[in-house]
Write a protein that holds these residues in place. Structure first.
Motif, PDB file in Angstrom:
ATOM      1  N   ALA A  80       0.819  -1.217   0.000  1.00 51.69           N
ATOM      2  CA  ALA A  80       0.000   0.000   0.000  1.00 51.69           C
ATOM      3  C   ALA A  80       0.852   1.267   0.000  1.00 51.69           C
ATOM      4  O   ALA A  80       0.551   2.233  -0.717  1.00 51.69           O
ATOM      5  CB  ALA A  80      -0.934  -0.015   1.209  1.00 51.69           C
ATOM      6  N   GLU A  81       1.905   1.268   0.789  1.00 50.61           N
ATOM      7  CA  GLU A  81       2.711   2.482   0.920  1.00 50.61           C
ATOM      8  C   GLU A  81       3.542   2.783  -0.329  1.00 50.61           C
ATOM      9  O   GLU A  81       4.095   3.878  -0.465  1.00 50.61           O
ATOM     10  CB  GLU A  81       3.638   2.388   2.140  1.00 50.61           C
ATOM     11  CG  GLU A  81       4.619   1.238   2.095  1.00 50.61           C
ATOM     12  CD  GLU A  81       4.084  -0.067   2.656  1.00 50.61           C
ATOM     13  OE1 GLU A  81       4.903  -0.974   2.918  1.00 50.61           O
ATOM     14  OE2 GLU A  81       2.845  -0.185   2.826  1.00 50.61           O
ATOM     15  N   GLU A  82       3.606   1.838  -1.265  1.00 51.84           N
ATOM     16  CA  GLU A  82       4.354   2.038  -2.506  1.00 51.84           C
ATOM     17  C   GLU A  82       3.475   2.079  -3.742  1.00 51.84           C
ATOM     18  O   GLU A  82       3.937   2.438  -4.826  1.00 51.84           O
ATOM     19  CB  GLU A  82       5.386   0.917  -2.678  1.00 51.84           C
ATOM     20  CG  GLU A  82       6.408   0.814  -1.568  1.00 51.84           C
ATOM     21  CD  GLU A  82       7.321  -0.397  -1.732  1.00 51.84           C
ATOM     22  OE1 GLU A  82       7.332  -0.968  -2.842  1.00 51.84           O
ATOM     23  OE2 GLU A  82       7.996  -0.776  -0.760  1.00 51.84           O
ATOM     24  N   ALA A  83       2.197   1.712  -3.600  1.00 54.95           N
ATOM     25  CA  ALA A  83       1.349   1.518  -4.775  1.00 54.95           C
ATOM     26  C   ALA A  83       0.919   2.830  -5.427  1.00 54.95           C
ATOM     27  O   ALA A  83       0.739   2.883  -6.650  1.00 54.95           O
ATOM     28  CB  ALA A  83       0.113   0.705  -4.391  1.00 54.95           C
ATOM     29  N   PHE A  84       0.762   3.891  -4.642  1.00 54.99           N
ATOM     30  CA  PHE A  84       0.233   5.142  -5.159  1.00 54.99           C
ATOM     31  C   PHE A  84       1.270   6.263  -5.101  1.00 54.99           C
ATOM     32  O   PHE A  84       2.263   6.172  -4.388  1.00 54.99           O
ATOM     33  CB  PHE A  84      -1.025   5.535  -4.375  1.00 54.99           C
ATOM     34  CG  PHE A  84      -2.175   4.589  -4.592  1.00 54.99           C
ATOM     35  CD1 PHE A  84      -3.052   4.760  -5.651  1.00 54.99           C
ATOM     36  CD2 PHE A  84      -2.361   3.494  -3.751  1.00 54.99           C
ATOM     37  CE1 PHE A  84      -4.105   3.881  -5.867  1.00 54.99           C
ATOM     38  CE2 PHE A  84      -3.410   2.611  -3.953  1.00 54.99           C
ATOM     39  CZ  PHE A  84      -4.285   2.800  -5.013  1.00 54.99           C
ATOM     40  N   ARG A  85       1.028   7.281  -5.864  1.00 56.75           N
ATOM     41  CA  ARG A  85       1.944   8.424  -5.951  1.00 56.75           C
ATOM     42  C   ARG A  85       2.211   9.000  -4.560  1.00 56.75           C
ATOM     43  O   ARG A  85       1.283   9.199  -3.772  1.00 56.75           O
ATOM     44  CB  ARG A  85       1.313   9.494  -6.832  1.00 56.75           C
ATOM     45  CG  ARG A  85       2.150  10.761  -7.007  1.00 56.75           C
ATOM     46  CD  ARG A  85       1.435  11.745  -7.920  1.00 56.75           C
ATOM     47  NE  ARG A  85       0.124  12.114  -7.397  1.00 56.75           N
ATOM     48  CZ  ARG A  85      -0.876  12.567  -8.148  1.00 56.75           C
ATOM     49  NH1 ARG A  85      -0.723  12.709  -9.449  1.00 56.75           N
ATOM     50  NH2 ARG A  85      -2.028  12.891  -7.585  1.00 56.75           N
ATOM     51  N   PRO A  86       3.472   9.286  -4.226  1.00 57.93           N
ATOM     52  CA  PRO A  86       3.757   9.910  -2.933  1.00 57.93           C
ATOM     53  C   PRO A  86       2.971  11.202  -2.773  1.00 57.93           C
ATOM     54  O   PRO A  86       2.826  11.986  -3.715  1.00 57.93           O
ATOM     55  CB  PRO A  86       5.268  10.180  -3.006  1.00 57.93           C
ATOM     56  CG  PRO A  86       5.792   9.155  -3.971  1.00 57.93           C
ATOM     57  CD  PRO A  86       4.705   8.987  -4.995  1.00 57.93           C
ATOM     58  N   VAL A  87       2.455  11.406  -1.587  1.00 54.90           N
ATOM     59  CA  VAL A  87       1.568  12.533  -1.359  1.00 54.90           C
ATOM     60  C   VAL A  87       2.261  13.856  -1.669  1.00 54.90           C
ATOM     61  O   VAL A  87       1.626  14.811  -2.160  1.00 54.90           O
ATOM     62  CB  VAL A  87       1.032  12.499   0.092  1.00 54.90           C
ATOM     63  CG1 VAL A  87       2.148  12.723   1.101  1.00 54.90           C
ATOM     64  CG2 VAL A  87      -0.083  13.517   0.285  1.00 54.90           C
ATOM     65  N   ALA A  88       3.560  13.940  -1.446  1.00 56.38           N
ATOM     66  CA  ALA A  88       4.287  15.187  -1.686  1.00 56.38           C
ATOM     67  C   ALA A  88       4.457  15.505  -3.165  1.00 56.38           C
ATOM     68  O   ALA A  88       4.775  16.643  -3.525  1.00 56.38           O
ATOM     69  CB  ALA A  88       5.658  15.126  -1.015  1.00 56.38           C
TER      70      ALA A  88
END
Length: 408
Positions: A391-399
């Motif tokens: 999960a922590e790698e699947a989506f674009r980093p929030v920043a």
């Protein structure tokens, strides 16, 4: 303007379940109204349509308990942004709708996103893909639940490049979704020293891909990237097979495909295709339990990640409404979304997760390969798992999303 179809869900949903907040029920008699806005008749019917409505009903039923009622409205946006935004505005102004759910077609989704923010209601997007909903167009009233173009580009596009597909030609749906998917996939291709040799854009709902496939073939790209969805993807894959492109060694990158598309293609045509979903009915015990429960209401269809997202997003919204009080959730959509973000998510479709400040729901993504007819042992037994992205790698980093909510 299409007519709304209403169905009152009697004796449903709870205000404050003991397992949720431990507080007594509040706001007796409050009715929360949920509008399921999607494609009931066009290219995205199978991946949204009546199956999404059934999954929303299932979420309402599953919450159980007492304290507030839920009314469900449905409408067909016809894949037209003006129709979708007009329905959203009339639902809110005339019918008192509190939540709008689903909304395939990114152009419609972005239009609805603006209306819901203006009216301070809640928007739970499941089926539109543009990552701009949690980027420049992010809103305090919106949660983007299931998948997006950045995630698809990283998982499917990135895997194809790593496997040797370093030259690409795109066949792209000519509207916001296709443009975003081509853009995000191109970024991953170039980051791995690949090249895009060309692209062509097609109108939504076209039935003849021959000229586009000829251009792709002429480019001599190793990979033809299909930045489209629904019946557009099904037709493009079928016609690519008729052209014999895969027999000549060209790879087809189906950047957004659902299990319903595989069913429409048949395993003989779809075998070997690689795709990314965040839900598969046969992934684990919880996904199988959900599917067993909802399947009798699906008229022969099966839930894809888009449908599962409608279920899970509505379930979590109702939990948040129970926690804060249905009257408060109804009065202030941004506060309801803030409460959703503050609470951990947990459901049978996606397991445990969370919602970030930019409105992005976080959960793993799964890279699947479509089975051959010989490998499939039962109806809808279509996927074998190749890899899981946490999960922590699947989506674009929030920043990296340029969401004003994050910058502030």
């Amino acid at each position: 303007m299409p007519l709304d179809r209403r169905s009152l869900i009697a004796g449903t949903t709870a205000a404050a379940l003991a397992g949720l907040s431990g507080r007594p029920a509040r706001a007796q008699g409050v009715t929360l109204k949920i509008g399921v806005l999607n494609d009931q008749s066009g290219v995205y019917r199978d991946i949204s349509g009546p199956t999404s409505v059934a999954c929303v009903r299932q979420a309402v039923q599953d919450l159980g308990g007492k304290g507030f009622n839920v009314e469900i409205l449905t409408a067909d946006h016809q894949n037209k942004p003006d129709v979708g935004s007009n329905i959203a505005r009339q639902w809110i102004d005339r019918d008192g709708v509190d939540v709008i759910v689903d909304v395939p077609n990114s152009a419609v989704a972005l239009a609805v996103n603006g209306v819901v923010r203006e009216k301070n209601k809640v928007y739970l997007n499941s089926t539109a893909a543009t990552a701009d909903l949690t980027g420049p167009q992010c809103s305090p009233n919106t949660v983007h639940w299931t998948y997006d173009t950045w995630m698809l580009a990283k998982s499917t596009g990135g895997a194809m490049v790593k496997a040797g597909g370093d030259t690409w030609f795109f066949i792209t749906a000519d509207y916001a979704f296709g443009h975003a998917l081509e853009r995000d996939t191109t970024a991953f291709i170039k980051a791995q020293n690949g090249r895009v040799l060309g692209a062509v854009r097609h109108p939504l709902g076209t039935t003849d891909f021959s000229s586009f496939l000829v251009q792709a073939q002429s480019s001599r790209a190793k990979v033809i990237g299909l930045a489209n969805a629904g019946t557009d993807t099904v037709n493009a894959v079928k016609q690519a097979a008729e052209f014999g492109l895969t027999r000549r060694g060209t790879k087809i990158a189906v950047l957004l495909m659902f299990i319903n598309d595989v069913h429409g293609l048949g395993l003989q045509a779809a075998q070997g295709l690689v795709c990314t979903e965040t839900f598969y009915w046969d992934l684990n015990d919880r996904t199988r339990a959900f599917t067993t429960k909802v399947k009798p209401h699906l008229a022969g269809n099966m839930p894809a990640m888009s449908h599962a997202g409608c279920y899970a997003a509505v379930l979590h919204y109702l939990k948040a409404a129970a926690d804060m009080g249905a009257d408060k959730a109804k009065a202030n959509g941004a506060e309801a979304v803030a409460r959703m973000k503050a609470m951990p998510t947990d459901d049978d479709c996606f397991g445990r997760g969370s919602i970030r400040a930019d409105g992005r729901k976080i959960h793993p993504s799964y890279l699947f390969e479509v089975k051959s007819p010989e490998e499939s042992k039962a109806p809808w037994d279509y996927y074998k798992l190749l890899q899981t992205t946490p999960a922590e790698e699947a989506f674009r980093p929030v920043a990296d999303g340029a969401c004003p909510l994050v910058r502030s």
